[in-house]
Design a protein around this motif. Sequence first.
Motif, PDB file in Angstrom:
ATOM      1  N   VAL A 190       1.991   5.834   5.262  1.00  0.00           N
ATOM      2  CA  VAL A 190       2.628   4.695   5.928  1.00  0.00           C
ATOM      3  C   VAL A 190       1.606   3.600   6.198  1.00  0.00           C
ATOM      4  O   VAL A 190       1.866   2.414   5.964  1.00  0.00           O
ATOM      5  N   PHE A 191       0.426   3.971   6.680  1.00  0.00           N
ATOM      6  CA  PHE A 191      -0.627   2.988   6.942  1.00  0.00           C
ATOM      7  C   PHE A 191      -0.988   2.229   5.668  1.00  0.00           C
ATOM      8  O   PHE A 191      -1.099   0.999   5.660  1.00  0.00           O
ATOM      9  N   ILE A 192      -1.158   2.965   4.572  1.00  0.00           N
ATOM     10  CA  ILE A 192      -1.524   2.326   3.304  1.00  0.00           C
ATOM     11  C   ILE A 192      -0.429   1.378   2.845  1.00  0.00           C
ATOM     12  O   ILE A 192      -0.702   0.255   2.402  1.00  0.00           O
ATOM     13  N   SER A 193       0.824   1.794   2.940  1.00  0.00           N
ATOM     14  CA  SER A 193       1.923   0.941   2.488  1.00  0.00           C
ATOM     15  C   SER A 193       2.009  -0.339   3.309  1.00  0.00           C
ATOM     16  O   SER A 193       2.435  -1.384   2.803  1.00  0.00           O
ATOM     17  N   GLU A 194       1.602  -0.278   4.579  1.00  0.00           N
ATOM     18  CA  GLU A 194       1.701  -1.441   5.442  1.00  0.00           C
ATOM     19  C   GLU A 194       0.539  -2.416   5.289  1.00  0.00           C
ATOM     20  O   GLU A 194       0.662  -3.584   5.653  1.00  0.00           O
ATOM     21  N   ILE A 195      -0.596  -1.966   4.753  1.00  0.00           N
ATOM     22  CA  ILE A 195      -1.730  -2.887   4.586  1.00  0.00           C
ATOM     23  C   ILE A 195      -1.868  -3.403   3.161  1.00  0.00           C
ATOM     24  O   ILE A 195      -2.504  -4.418   2.925  1.00  0.00           O
ATOM     25  N   ALA A 196      -1.243  -2.723   2.188  1.00  0.00           N
ATOM     26  CA  ALA A 196      -1.471  -3.049   0.784  1.00  0.00           C
ATOM     27  C   ALA A 196      -0.555  -4.171   0.311  1.00  0.00           C
ATOM     28  O   ALA A 196       0.603  -4.239   0.719  1.00  0.00           O
ATOM     29  N   PRO A 197      -1.054  -5.060  -0.564  1.00  0.00           N
ATOM     30  CA  PRO A 197      -0.163  -6.032  -1.209  1.00  0.00           C
ATOM     31  C   PRO A 197       0.811  -5.309  -2.123  1.00  0.00           C
ATOM     32  O   PRO A 197       0.530  -4.209  -2.620  1.00  0.00           O
ATOM     33  N   ASN A 224       1.773  -5.528  -5.144  1.00  0.00           N
ATOM     34  CA  ASN A 224       1.407  -5.181  -6.521  1.00  0.00           C
ATOM     35  C   ASN A 224       0.433  -4.014  -6.592  1.00  0.00           C
ATOM     36  O   ASN A 224       0.193  -3.458  -7.661  1.00  0.00           O
ATOM     37  N   LEU A 225      -0.143  -3.632  -5.458  1.00  0.00           N
ATOM     38  CA  LEU A 225      -1.081  -2.502  -5.426  1.00  0.00           C
ATOM     39  C   LEU A 225      -0.574  -1.340  -4.582  1.00  0.00           C
ATOM     40  O   LEU A 225      -1.209  -0.297  -4.532  1.00  0.00           O
ATOM     41  N   ARG A 226       0.564  -1.530  -3.918  1.00  0.00           N
ATOM     42  CA  ARG A 226       1.008  -0.555  -2.928  1.00  0.00           C
ATOM     43  C   ARG A 226       1.215   0.838  -3.519  1.00  0.00           C
ATOM     44  O   ARG A 226       0.791   1.844  -2.943  1.00  0.00           O
ATOM     45  N   GLY A 227       1.843   0.922  -4.673  1.00  0.00           N
ATOM     46  CA  GLY A 227       2.099   2.228  -5.269  1.00  0.00           C
ATOM     47  C   GLY A 227       0.822   2.960  -5.627  1.00  0.00           C
ATOM     48  O   GLY A 227       0.654   4.140  -5.319  1.00  0.00           O
TER      49      GLY A 227
END
Length: 440
Positions: free
Chosen positions: A118-125, A127-130
């Motif tokens: 969840v943290f990663i999904s919320e900070i990532a743009p 196009n890079l989230r996945g």
Amino acid sequence: MEEPLILKNDHPVATASVEEDGLQQKSRNESLWMVYLSTFVAVCGSYVFGCCVGFSSPTQDAIREDLSLSLAEAMRLSSTFCAAGWIAIYFAQGVVALDIGRLATGYGMGVFSYVVPVFISEIAPKNLRGALATLNQVMICGGASVSFIIGTFLTWRALALTGLIPCGILLIGLFLIPESPRWLAKRGRQKEFEVALQKLRGKDADIVEEAAEIKEYIETLDRLPKVKLLDLFNKRYLRSVIIGVGLMVAQQFGGINGVCFYVSNIFKSAGFSPSVGTITYAILQVVVTLLITQVIDRAGRKPLLLVSGSGLVLACLITGLSFYLKVNELALNYVPAMAVTGILLYIGSFSAGMGAVPWVIMSEIFPINIKGAAGALATLVNWFGAWAVSYTYNFLMSWSSYGTFLVYAAINALAIVFVIKVVPETKGRTLEQIQAAING
């Protein structure tokens, strides 16, 4: 007179354009460094998770012998939370201390399993989230694989101490990275929200549009009543809950934790070297998961789940057939090769989609006002599944070795149907767009 096709660098317009492009590229590079650093710190928690999981397979026999545990006691310890309290384990002299150690960081694993993606999904743009969210699974696999490999050489007590390293990196790293901008916005900390988002996107990046979209969506959510656990089953949120919980059921009840925790015993039962098989299994798991980070934002989430599910069905059928041949003493020369092929295809297929993608999708689909309750429910279902599968695995194998894998094959086939009928594609869309489409 015709204009030149390519402007020379001494032309004032061209010079300004080149300088502007250079500044934009520099800004993008700076933003990526902070996003990557934040992701690295977060996935140290995933590595701890993996170390806990990987601790069981190479050490279970040694623990049972050293502490005089029965098979049922060892299985209960290994399957209840699939964790280790490294220091407590290192100093353990009996069942009680070992139990306390396993339980203590089992709680930490439960938190990591939800908070990190969840943290990663919320900070990532977007196009890079996945790709960045998939690093969660890469590090889980990495921790498990390192534990698998070095566990064949170290004592179980020494192996427990290696789990302290990523914990230290995580604790220090948390002081160096920004908080989730969406979380800050939800808490009304406007200035900190803007600073965090700017730091993640680069000091020269234009964050006006993204910040406005996040604030507008959160303002909409704030007008809704506060969500309780039972509210998750209201029509507004039900589809996202079904998707999140359904994917966790598909991930766990397909048999992964039974295979993962007892992979050494599976190879031994099939007449293949446990050490060689376990190391090969560990390396394959990491390599395939790393490859997935390169394609998840291009291929999409749903195709990876379908390919993964199909591979899992085939792998379970091959493994089941190998045990059927062994039980009935047919074609015994081919049994080890078939068992190894089936297990390696299983972990390769799982790593290709069903391992990482459910966590990625779960981190994307829940609106921020239900993320706590919905995430807790999905994680609880996931860990219940992990416990149920790992606890029942030996009993199922005692009932029927080949029947066990036929059951897993049937469950994975049902998972394919679920993905086709229910799960949406989320690649290339902002979290706000995804959640509005699902819960709109």
